[in-house]
Design a protein around this motif. Structure first.
Motif, PDB file in Angstrom:
ATOM      1  N   UNK A   1     -41.470  30.717  25.458  1.00 43.92           N
ATOM      2  CA  UNK A   1     -42.478  30.801  24.469  1.00 43.92           C
ATOM      3  C   UNK A   1     -41.867  29.808  23.066  1.00 43.92           C
ATOM      4  N   UNK A   2     -40.510  29.862  22.826  1.00 35.15           N
ATOM      5  CA  UNK A   2     -40.140  28.991  21.819  1.00 35.15           C
ATOM      6  C   UNK A   2     -40.246  27.397  22.128  1.00 35.15           C
ATOM      7  N   UNK A   3     -40.302  27.164  23.351  1.00 34.56           N
ATOM      8  CA  UNK A   3     -40.366  25.478  23.714  1.00 34.56           C
ATOM      9  C   UNK A   3     -41.951  25.445  23.579  1.00 34.56           C
ATOM     10  N   UNK A   4     -42.926  26.211  23.829  1.00 37.13           N
ATOM     11  CA  UNK A   4     -44.063  26.036  23.808  1.00 37.13           C
ATOM     12  C   UNK A   4     -44.591  25.796  22.327  1.00 37.13           C
ATOM     13  N   UNK A   5     -44.154  26.753  21.546  1.00 38.54           N
ATOM     14  CA  UNK A   5     -44.076  26.654  19.990  1.00 38.54           C
ATOM     15  C   UNK A   5     -43.697  25.276  19.483  1.00 38.54           C
ATOM     16  N   UNK A   6     -42.598  25.110  19.872  1.00 38.52           N
ATOM     17  CA  UNK A   6     -42.153  23.718  19.539  1.00 38.52           C
ATOM     18  C   UNK A   6     -42.913  22.406  19.719  1.00 38.52           C
ATOM     19  N   UNK A   7     -43.367  22.541  21.255  1.00 38.05           N
ATOM     20  CA  UNK A   7     -44.313  21.509  21.738  1.00 38.05           C
ATOM     21  C   UNK A   7     -45.564  21.329  20.768  1.00 38.05           C
ATOM     22  N   UNK A   8     -46.178  22.751  20.558  1.00 34.44           N
ATOM     23  CA  UNK A   8     -47.341  22.751  19.533  1.00 34.44           C
ATOM     24  C   UNK A   8     -47.055  22.014  18.274  1.00 34.44           C
ATOM     25  N   UNK A   9     -45.888  22.558  17.839  1.00 35.24           N
ATOM     26  CA  UNK A   9     -45.714  21.607  16.480  1.00 35.24           C
ATOM     27  C   UNK A   9     -45.238  20.373  16.607  1.00 35.24           C
ATOM     28  N   UNK A  10     -44.720  19.778  17.469  1.00 34.02           N
ATOM     29  CA  UNK A  10     -44.669  18.482  17.722  1.00 34.02           C
ATOM     30  C   UNK A  10     -45.782  17.450  17.831  1.00 34.02           C
ATOM     31  N   UNK A  11     -46.820  18.222  18.630  1.00 34.58           N
ATOM     32  CA  UNK A  11     -48.258  17.682  18.883  1.00 34.58           C
ATOM     33  C   UNK A  11     -49.036  17.448  17.564  1.00 34.58           C
ATOM     34  N   UNK A  12     -49.024  18.819  16.945  1.00 36.29           N
ATOM     35  CA  UNK A  12     -49.642  18.743  15.523  1.00 36.29           C
ATOM     36  C   UNK A  12     -49.014  17.511  14.653  1.00 36.29           C
ATOM     37  N   UNK A  13     -47.861  17.439  14.615  1.00 34.40           N
ATOM     38  CA  UNK A  13     -47.104  16.557  13.610  1.00 34.40           C
ATOM     39  C   UNK A  13     -47.684  15.168  14.326  1.00 34.40           C
ATOM     40  N   UNK A  14     -47.742  14.968  15.562  1.00 31.01           N
ATOM     41  CA  UNK A  14     -47.833  13.461  16.044  1.00 31.01           C
ATOM     42  C   UNK A  14     -49.503  13.351  16.000  1.00 31.01           C
ATOM     43  N   UNK A  15     -50.288  14.223  16.163  1.00 32.97           N
ATOM     44  CA  UNK A  15     -51.632  13.898  16.353  1.00 32.97           C
ATOM     45  C   UNK A  15     -52.427  14.284  14.799  1.00 32.97           C
ATOM     46  N   UNK A  16     -51.705  14.795  14.102  1.00 35.17           N
ATOM     47  CA  UNK A  16     -52.637  15.269  12.810  1.00 35.17           C
ATOM     48  C   UNK A  16     -52.098  14.624  11.741  1.00 35.17           C
ATOM     49  N   UNK A  17     -53.213  14.405  10.804  1.00 41.69           N
ATOM     50  CA  UNK A  17     -53.072  13.579   9.709  1.00 41.69           C
ATOM     51  C   UNK A  17     -51.835  14.082   8.962  1.00 41.69           C
TER      52      UNK A  17
END
Length: 75
Positions: free
Chosen positions: A40-56
């Motif tokens: 679950x923690x790795x999924x949260x970190x992956x979501x956070x990293x994806x938001x930082x990479x793709x989001x403005x």
């Protein structure tokens, strides 16, 4: 000469196996819970990293830094 007669020792051997099996089951349950939490923690970190990479790039809200964001991910 054995410490216990063989006809009486059987129930103690069975009890020892049952205790050992119970300990193994408790250990496996603890490891499964830890694995689920880590997943679950790795999924949260992956979501956070994806938001930082793709989001403005958004300015961080006042009073929130990287350490605060990490606390949000951990909880």
């Amino acid at each position: 000469m054995p410490a216990l007669p063989l006809d009486e020792a059987g129930k103690y051997v069975a009890a020892a196996y049952l205790v050992f099996l119970a300990l193994i089951l408790v250990y496996v349950a603890i490891m499964a819970a830890k694995l689920a939490r880590i997943d679950r923690d790795l999924g949260d970190l992956a979501d956070l990293a994806e938001r930082r990479m793709n989001g403005p790039e958004e300015p961080a809200p006042a009073g929130r830094g990287v350490a605060d964001e990490q606390q949000v991910v951990r909880s």
